[in-house]
Scaffold this active site. Structure first.
Site, PDB file in Angstrom:
ATOM      1  N   SER A 227     -86.970  -4.754 -99.859  1.00 32.09           N
ATOM      2  CA  SER A 227     -86.777  -4.840 -98.407  1.00 32.09           C
ATOM      3  C   SER A 227     -85.363  -5.315 -98.132  1.00 32.09           C
ATOM      4  CB  SER A 227     -87.813  -5.789 -97.785  1.00 32.09           C
ATOM      5  OG  SER A 227     -87.717  -7.080 -98.346  1.00 32.09           O
ATOM      6  N   GLY A 229     -84.137  -6.087 -94.874  1.00 32.36           N
ATOM      7  CA  GLY A 229     -84.032  -6.626 -93.530  1.00 32.36           C
ATOM      8  C   GLY A 229     -83.773  -5.546 -92.506  1.00 32.36           C
ATOM      9  N   ALA A 230     -82.755  -5.751 -91.689  1.00 36.58           N
ATOM     10  CA  ALA A 230     -82.443  -4.805 -90.622  1.00 36.58           C
ATOM     11  C   ALA A 230     -82.019  -3.438 -91.151  1.00 36.58           C
ATOM     12  CB  ALA A 230     -81.341  -5.377 -89.732  1.00 36.58           C
ATOM     13  N   GLY A 232     -83.557  -1.722 -93.478  1.00 38.59           N
ATOM     14  CA  GLY A 232     -84.700  -0.907 -93.876  1.00 38.59           C
ATOM     15  C   GLY A 232     -85.245  -1.325 -95.220  1.00 38.59           C
ATOM     16  N   GLY A 258     -92.597  -8.424 -93.986  1.00 41.41           N
ATOM     17  CA  GLY A 258     -92.634  -7.961 -95.363  1.00 41.41           C
ATOM     18  C   GLY A 258     -94.046  -7.720 -95.855  1.00 41.41           C
ATOM     19  N   ASP A 259     -94.978  -8.552 -95.409  1.00 44.30           N
ATOM     20  CA  ASP A 259     -96.379  -8.378 -95.795  1.00 44.30           C
ATOM     21  C   ASP A 259     -96.944  -7.083 -95.213  1.00 44.30           C
ATOM     22  OD1 ASP A 259     -96.167 -10.954 -96.923  1.00 44.30           O
ATOM     23  OD2 ASP A 259     -96.730 -11.880 -95.020  1.00 44.30           O
TER      24      ASP A 259
END
Length: 329
Positions: A227, A229-230, A232, A258-259
Site C-alpha cells: 500500500s 497511501g495516496a 494507491g 489498509g484492512d
C-alpha cells in the site's frame, strides 16, 4: 464450505473523536465520539462480510469488554478468546481539516493458556472450511513471562494441515521475525515504509517498490501487496506487477483503510471471475476500491460495498513514477 478466517491476537476497542481544532497541550471538546470493537482482523472480516464472503474473526478481548463486543454490529463474526481485564483502546482524533492523530495503546502480553485457546479456536474454524484463507492481522503480543512474541509456528502448521492459504498483515518486530523465514506465506501486505525498512533502503519510485517487493517474494512469499497511501497500491509477484488506485468520494477517516484493502484483494481473488479474466488485476482493483470506500467512513469498521468507486488499473505500470512523500500510511 470455503471461507476466510482472520486471527487478531491483540484485539482493540477503537475510540474515534471528532474535533474542530486540535492544539497540543490545549483543551478540546469533541463534536462526536464513536467506540467499536476493532483490531485489524476484525476490520478485515467486517469488510469481507460486507462483500458477501463467509468469514469468522478470532479475536482476543478483555473480559471487561465482551458484553460490549457481543452487542456490536460485528458480533455475528466474532469468535472471542476471553482474557482477564480490559481490552486495549486505540484512539483516533480527527480535526475539521480531516487530519487524523492516532494513538494506539501498547499490546498487553498474552498468557500461555490464552494463546493455546486462540490456537484451539483457529483449529476449529479452519476445520469447518475447505480450501480456506487464513489472515493473520495486527500486532502480535508477547507471550507472558518470556519476553518474546507469541510463536506463529503452530498457526502456520495448522494452515498447512487444513490446506489454508495464508495472508499476513503485521509490522514492527512481528514483521521482522516473519521475514526471517516467510516461506509458505501466500500474501504479505506491507506499506511502503514497512517495505523500505524490510530491505534497508529508501523507496522513491514505483520501480524501487517493485524491486523491494520482489526481494521479499524471492524469500518464499507468493504475492506482496504494497500500500502506497495516496498513491494507491501495487500487487507484486515473481513475474508481474499490477498498480491500482481509486479516488474516495471524500476522506473521513483513514484508520482501517489498509484492512479494507486487504479484504478487497481477497474478495477479488476468491470471486468466480469469467474465463480468461486477469485475476491479479481484478484483485488489485478490488483492493483499491475497498480502500477508498473505507476512508469515506467515519468509523474504522466499514459497512456496505464500494458502490460508485472505480479503480484505475495499470498492468504495465510506469516504474519511473515518483511516490508522493506522504504516500506511506
Amino acid at each position: 464450505m470455503s471461507g476466510i478466517v482472520t486471527l487478531t491476537a491483540a484485539g482493540a476497542i477503537d475510540a474515534t473523536y471528532r474535533v474542530g481544532t486540535l492544539h497540543r497541550g490545549a483543551f478540546a471538546r469533541a463534536d462526536s465520539y464513536t467506540r467499536e470493537v476493532s483490531g485489524k482482523g476484525v476490520n478485515v472480516s467486517a469488510a469481507l462480510a460486507a462483500g458477501g464472503a463467509d468469514t469468522a474473526a478470532i479475536v482476543v478481548l478483555g473480559a471487561d469488554d465482551v458484553r460490549f463486543a457481543r452487542c456490536g454490529l460485528t458480533a455475528p463474526l466474532l469468535r472471542i478468546v476471553e482474557v482477564p481485564g480490559a481490552t486495549r483502546v486505540n484512539t483516533s482524533i480527527i480535526d475539521a481539516q480531516g487530519a487524523t492523530t492516532k494513538v494506539n495503546a501498547p499490546t498487553p502480553p498474552l498468557a500461555p493458556e490464552a494463546w493455546a485457546a486462540t490456537i484451539a479456536a483457529l483449529r476449529e474454524e479452519l476445520a469447518d472450511r475447505t480450501d480456506p484463507w487464513l489472515v493473520v492481522s495486527g500486532s502480535l503480543p508477547e507471550l507472558a513471562g518470556t519476553g518474546t512474541l507469541v510463536d506463529l509456528a503452530p498457526v502456520r502448521a495448522l494452515a498447512r494441515e487444513h490446506g489454508a492459504r495464508v495472508a499476513v498483515d503485521t509490522s514492527g518486530a512481528a514483521l521482522d521475525a516473519l521475514l526471517v523465514d516467510p516461506a509458505g506465506i501466500d500474501l504479505l501486505t506491507p506499506n511502503a515504509e514497512e517495505l523500505s525498512a524490510a530491505v534497508g533502503r529508501p523507496l522513491v519510485t514505483l520501480g524501487e517498490v517493485v524491486a523491494a517487493a520482489r526481494e521479499i517474494v524471492a524469500r518464499g512469499v507468493g504475492t506482496v501487496l504494497a500500500s502506497l497511501g495516496a498513491d494507491g497500491l501495487i500487487a507484486v509477484t515473481a513475474d508481474r506487477a499490477v498498480f491500482a488506485r481509486a479516488d474516495a468520494p471524500f476522506v473521513a477517516n483513514t484508520a482501517g483503510a489498509g484492512d479494507a484493502a486487504l479484504a478487497g484483494f481477497l474478495l477479488g481473488l476468491t470471486s468466480a471471475p469469467a474465463a480468461g479474466s486477469d485475476v491479479l488485476a481484478l484483485a488489485a482493483a478490488s483492493a483499491a476500491e475497498w480502500g477508498a470506500h473505507a476512508v469515506s467512513h467515519t468509523s474504522t469498521v466499514v459497512s456496505g460495498q464500494p458502490v460508485g468507486i472505480r479503480a484505475l488499473v495499470h498492468i504495465e505500470p510506469d516504474l519511473a513514477r515518483v511516490l508522493t512523500p506522504e504516500g506511506p500510511e
